[in-house]
Design a protein around this motif. Structure first.
Motif, PDB file in Angstrom:
ATOM      1  N   GLY A 159     -24.546   2.079  -0.076  1.00 58.47           N
ATOM      2  CA  GLY A 159     -23.939   3.393   0.030  1.00 58.47           C
ATOM      3  C   GLY A 159     -22.852   3.495   1.076  1.00 58.47           C
ATOM      4  N   VAL A 160     -22.504   2.380   1.712  1.00 62.48           N
ATOM      5  CA  VAL A 160     -21.521   2.384   2.803  1.00 62.48           C
ATOM      6  C   VAL A 160     -20.365   1.448   2.464  1.00 62.48           C
ATOM      7  CG1 VAL A 160     -21.147   1.939   5.260  1.00 62.48           C
ATOM      8  CG2 VAL A 160     -23.360   2.816   4.477  1.00 62.48           C
ATOM      9  N   TRP A 161     -19.136   1.937   2.638  1.00 58.23           N
ATOM     10  CA  TRP A 161     -17.956   1.073   2.496  1.00 58.23           C
ATOM     11  C   TRP A 161     -17.758   0.280   3.780  1.00 58.23           C
ATOM     12  CZ3 TRP A 161     -15.748  -0.076  -1.871  1.00 58.23           C
ATOM     13  CH2 TRP A 161     -15.688   0.849  -2.922  1.00 58.23           C
ATOM     14  N   PRO A 162     -17.692  -1.041   3.709  1.00 59.28           N
ATOM     15  CA  PRO A 162     -17.386  -1.818   4.914  1.00 59.28           C
ATOM     16  C   PRO A 162     -15.911  -1.649   5.312  1.00 59.28           C
ATOM     17  CG  PRO A 162     -18.320  -3.207   3.162  1.00 59.28           C
ATOM     18  CD  PRO A 162     -17.934  -1.901   2.541  1.00 59.28           C
ATOM     19  N   TRP A 163     -15.637  -1.875   6.582  1.00 58.34           N
ATOM     20  CA  TRP A 163     -14.270  -2.144   6.983  1.00 58.34           C
ATOM     21  C   TRP A 163     -13.891  -3.529   6.475  1.00 58.34           C
ATOM     22  CZ3 TRP A 163     -13.994  -1.128  12.998  1.00 58.34           C
ATOM     23  CH2 TRP A 163     -14.009   0.254  13.240  1.00 58.34           C
ATOM     24  N   ILE A 164     -12.596  -3.779   6.411  1.00 56.81           N
ATOM     25  CA  ILE A 164     -12.095  -5.125   6.155  1.00 56.81           C
ATOM     26  C   ILE A 164     -11.207  -5.529   7.329  1.00 56.81           C
ATOM     27  CG2 ILE A 164     -10.790  -6.632   4.620  1.00 56.81           C
ATOM     28  CD1 ILE A 164     -11.373  -4.643   2.356  1.00 56.81           C
ATOM     29  N   TYR A 165     -11.478  -6.700   7.895  1.00 54.88           N
ATOM     30  CA  TYR A 165     -10.673  -7.240   8.989  1.00 54.88           C
ATOM     31  C   TYR A 165      -9.709  -8.275   8.430  1.00 54.88           C
ATOM     32  CZ  TYR A 165      -9.632 -10.415  12.917  1.00 54.88           C
ATOM     33  OH  TYR A 165      -9.007 -11.212  13.847  1.00 54.88           O
ATOM     34  N   GLY A 166      -8.460  -8.195   8.854  1.00 52.92           N
ATOM     35  CA  GLY A 166      -7.484  -9.195   8.443  1.00 52.92           C
ATOM     36  C   GLY A 166      -6.141  -8.910   9.077  1.00 52.92           C
ATOM     37  N   ASN A 167      -5.203  -9.838   8.947  1.00 57.14           N
ATOM     38  CA  ASN A 167      -3.858  -9.562   9.453  1.00 57.14           C
ATOM     39  C   ASN A 167      -3.107  -8.685   8.445  1.00 57.14           C
ATOM     40  OD1 ASN A 167      -2.495 -11.257   7.494  1.00 57.14           O
ATOM     41  ND2 ASN A 167      -3.134 -13.024   8.705  1.00 57.14           N
ATOM     42  N   PRO A 168      -2.047  -8.013   8.872  1.00 58.65           N
ATOM     43  CA  PRO A 168      -1.346  -7.094   7.968  1.00 58.65           C
ATOM     44  C   PRO A 168      -0.877  -7.742   6.675  1.00 58.65           C
ATOM     45  CG  PRO A 168      -0.648  -6.704  10.226  1.00 58.65           C
ATOM     46  CD  PRO A 168      -1.495  -7.941  10.248  1.00 58.65           C
ATOM     47  N   TRP A 169      -0.461  -9.012   6.728  1.00 57.73           N
ATOM     48  CA  TRP A 169       0.015  -9.682   5.523  1.00 57.73           C
ATOM     49  C   TRP A 169      -1.016  -9.624   4.412  1.00 57.73           C
ATOM     50  CZ3 TRP A 169      -2.132 -13.791   2.905  1.00 57.73           C
ATOM     51  CH2 TRP A 169      -1.368 -14.281   1.826  1.00 57.73           C
ATOM     52  N   ARG A 170      -2.265  -9.808   4.754  1.00 58.48           N
ATOM     53  CA  ARG A 170      -3.316  -9.807   3.732  1.00 58.48           C
ATOM     54  C   ARG A 170      -3.388  -8.456   3.026  1.00 58.48           C
ATOM     55  NH1 ARG A 170      -6.215 -14.237   3.338  1.00 58.48           N
ATOM     56  NH2 ARG A 170      -6.078 -15.766   5.023  1.00 58.48           N
ATOM     57  N   PHE A 171      -3.362  -7.392   3.775  1.00 62.57           N
ATOM     58  CA  PHE A 171      -3.423  -6.062   3.166  1.00 62.57           C
ATOM     59  C   PHE A 171      -2.142  -5.732   2.408  1.00 62.57           C
ATOM     60  CE2 PHE A 171      -6.292  -5.734   6.896  1.00 62.57           C
ATOM     61  CZ  PHE A 171      -7.472  -5.517   6.204  1.00 62.57           C
ATOM     62  N   ASN A 172      -1.021  -6.220   2.907  1.00 66.39           N
ATOM     63  CA  ASN A 172       0.266  -5.881   2.304  1.00 66.39           C
ATOM     64  C   ASN A 172       0.548  -6.633   1.005  1.00 66.39           C
ATOM     65  OD1 ASN A 172       0.716  -4.077   4.371  1.00 66.39           O
ATOM     66  ND2 ASN A 172       1.953  -5.477   5.585  1.00 66.39           N
ATOM     67  N   GLN A 173      -0.374  -7.513   0.592  1.00 66.25           N
ATOM     68  CA  GLN A 173      -0.282  -8.085  -0.747  1.00 66.25           C
ATOM     69  C   GLN A 173      -0.459  -7.000  -1.810  1.00 66.25           C
ATOM     70  OE1 GLN A 173      -2.496 -12.039  -1.241  1.00 66.25           O
ATOM     71  NE2 GLN A 173      -3.478 -11.159   0.564  1.00 66.25           N
ATOM     72  N   GLY A 174      -1.183  -5.940  -1.414  1.00 72.27           N
ATOM     73  CA  GLY A 174      -1.475  -4.852  -2.338  1.00 72.27           C
ATOM     74  C   GLY A 174      -2.776  -5.077  -3.086  1.00 72.27           C
ATOM     75  N   GLY A 175      -3.348  -3.983  -3.555  1.00 69.96           N
ATOM     76  CA  GLY A 175      -4.539  -4.067  -4.389  1.00 69.96           C
ATOM     77  C   GLY A 175      -5.848  -4.152  -3.650  1.00 69.96           C
ATOM     78  N   VAL A 176      -5.830  -4.150  -2.327  1.00 68.75           N
ATOM     79  CA  VAL A 176      -7.072  -4.215  -1.567  1.00 68.75           C
ATOM     80  C   VAL A 176      -7.787  -2.868  -1.662  1.00 68.75           C
ATOM     81  CG1 VAL A 176      -8.109  -4.645   0.690  1.00 68.75           C
ATOM     82  CG2 VAL A 176      -6.051  -5.893   0.002  1.00 68.75           C
ATOM     83  N   GLU A 177      -9.098  -2.902  -1.848  1.00 69.24           N
ATOM     84  CA  GLU A 177      -9.897  -1.692  -2.021  1.00 69.24           C
ATOM     85  C   GLU A 177      -9.476  -0.585  -1.037  1.00 69.24           C
ATOM     86  OE1 GLU A 177     -11.901   1.221  -2.944  1.00 69.24           O
ATOM     87  OE2 GLU A 177     -12.411  -0.517  -4.185  1.00 69.24           O
ATOM     88  N   PRO A 178      -8.966   0.552  -1.551  1.00 63.57           N
ATOM     89  CA  PRO A 178      -8.420   1.587  -0.665  1.00 63.57           C
ATOM     90  C   PRO A 178      -9.471   2.360   0.114  1.00 63.57           C
ATOM     91  CG  PRO A 178      -8.338   2.319  -2.949  1.00 63.57           C
ATOM     92  CD  PRO A 178      -8.754   0.878  -2.972  1.00 63.57           C
ATOM     93  N   ASN A 179     -10.734   2.308  -0.309  1.00 59.76           N
ATOM     94  CA  ASN A 179     -11.783   3.047   0.394  1.00 59.76           C
ATOM     95  C   ASN A 179     -12.231   2.374   1.679  1.00 59.76           C
ATOM     96  OD1 ASN A 179     -12.568   5.447  -1.294  1.00 59.76           O
ATOM     97  ND2 ASN A 179     -12.736   3.845  -2.851  1.00 59.76           N
ATOM     98  N   CYS A 180     -11.790   1.160   1.917  1.00 61.31           N
ATOM     99  CA  CYS A 180     -12.210   0.409   3.103  1.00 61.31           C
ATOM    100  C   CYS A 180     -11.201   0.580   4.236  1.00 61.31           C
ATOM    101  CB  CYS A 180     -12.359  -1.072   2.784  1.00 61.31           C
ATOM    102  SG  CYS A 180     -13.650  -1.437   1.575  1.00 61.31           S
ATOM    103  N   GLY A 181     -11.697   0.948   5.408  1.00 65.00           N
ATOM    104  CA  GLY A 181     -10.842   1.014   6.578  1.00 65.00           C
ATOM    105  C   GLY A 181     -10.295  -0.357   6.921  1.00 65.00           C
ATOM    106  N   ARG A 182      -9.059  -0.385   7.413  1.00 66.02           N
ATOM    107  CA  ARG A 182      -8.415  -1.648   7.799  1.00 66.02           C
ATOM    108  C   ARG A 182      -8.571  -1.877   9.303  1.00 66.02           C
ATOM    109  NH1 ARG A 182      -8.317  -1.156   2.393  1.00 66.02           N
ATOM    110  NH2 ARG A 182      -6.275  -1.482   1.438  1.00 66.02           N
ATOM    111  N   TRP A 183      -9.177  -2.989   9.640  1.00 68.77           N
ATOM    112  CA  TRP A 183      -9.227  -3.446  11.037  1.00 68.77           C
ATOM    113  C   TRP A 183      -8.229  -4.584  11.121  1.00 68.77           C
ATOM    114  CZ3 TRP A 183     -14.035  -6.485  13.220  1.00 68.77           C
ATOM    115  CH2 TRP A 183     -13.795  -6.838  14.550  1.00 68.77           C
TER     116      TRP A 183
END
Length: 234
Positions: A120-144
Motif C-alpha cells: 500500500g506504499v509507494w517507495p521513493w526511487i534513488y538515482g541520478n537525474p539522468w536516470r529519471f530524465n529518460q522518461g517513463g519512470v513511475e510518476p507516483n514515486c518520489g525522486r531522491w
C-alpha cells in the motif's frame, strides 16, 4: 527542510542516536540473497532517539523485479508504514570493475508497483537525474536524486542551491558522498529532505496524518485551529 544521512554496511555499527541528524536511511537488502546486518540496529537507534528513518533495497537486475521486491518486503515487513521504503537504482560492478547490473526503467517500474500492490506504499526511487530524465519512470514515486555540486566535505548545513532538473517530484537530494557530520569520523552521504516530519510520515504511509513526533516516537499529535492534543502510547 530536514537534514540527514544514508548508510550501508560500509558505515558498520554507526551510532546514529548520538549524531545531529533528523533522519537516517539505511540499506536493508540487495538482490534476493543479501540482508545488511547493520540495518536493524541502526533503525532501532533511530526509533529510540526519535529520528525519522527509511530503508532501501539495492537493485540488481540479475534477479527478477517482482522476486526482488518480494525479498525486500519479506525481510523488511515490520518497517513498512513506519519508515520510508526506497529502491536504490544504479549500476552494480563486480570486484574486477565489470558492470554486472544496470536495471531498466521497466524493471524499476515493476519493482515499485509490486511493492505498492503488496504494502500500500509507494517507495521513493534513488538515482541520478539522468536516470529519471529518460522518461517513463513511475510518476507516483518520489525522486531522491544524487547529484554533487563542486564542494569538498560539506556539512549538513551546506546550501547546495536548487536541486538539478529531474523528471518527477524531487523530494530528497543527496548532494555529497564525502559529507562531514559530528559523531562519525569518516565521510558520509549527506541529504536534504524537502518537507517536514508530517510530510515524511505521509511518504512512509503512516496510518494517520498525524505521525509520531520527532521528540517522542511513541506519541501522536492531533490538532485543529483551537486545540492541540498529544496522545502517548503506554
Amino acid at each position: 527542510m530536514l537534514k540527514g544521512i544514508d548508510v550501508s554496511s560500509w558505515q558498520g555499527d554507526i551510532q546514529v542516536q548520538n549524531m545531529p541528524v533528523e533522519f537516517v536511511i539505511a540499506k536493508a537488502t540487495q538482490g534476493t540473497d543479501y540482508v545488511n546486518p547493520y540495518c536493524d540496529p541502526v533503525i532501532q537507534r533511530c526509533i529510540s532517539s526519535g529520528k525519522l528513518w527509511g530503508f532501501y533495497h539495492f537493485s540488481d537486475d540479475r534477479c527478477g523485479a517482482s522476486e526482488s521486491a518480494q525479498y525486500f518486503i519479506d525481510n523488511c515487513y515490520s518497517y513498512f508504514t513506519n519508515g520510508i521504503p526506497v529502491l536504490d537504482w544504479e549500476e552494480l560492478y563486480d570486484k574486477n570493475g565489470n558492470k554486472v547490473s544496470d536495471p531498466s526503467v521497466q524493471w524499476v517500474n515493476e519493482f515499485v508497483r509490486y511493492v505498492k500492490d503488496k504494502t500500500g506504499v509507494w517507495p521513493w526511487i534513488y538515482g541520478n537525474p539522468w536516470r529519471f530524465n529518460q522518461g517513463g519512470v513511475e510518476p507516483n514515486c518520489g525522486r531522491w536524486v544524487a547529484d554533487y555540486p563542486d564542494v569538498l566535505r560539506p556539512s549538513l548545513d551546506y546550501d547546495p542551491g536548487e536541486p538539478p532538473a529531474t523528471d518527477g517530484l524531487v523530494c530528497c537530494w543527496q548532494y555529497a558522498s564525502d559529507g562531514v557530520v559530528s559523531g562519525y569520523s569518516g565521510n558520509l552521504d549527506v541529504n536534504h529532505f524537502f518537507g517536514d516530519a508530517k510530510a515524511w510520515g505521509l511518504y512512509a504511509g503512516f496510518s494517520t496524518n498525524n505521525p509520531p513526533s520527532v521528540e517522542n516516537p511513541d506519541s501522536s499529535i492531533l490538532e485543529n485551529d483551537e486545540y492541540r492534543v498529544e496522545i502517548t502510547k503506554k
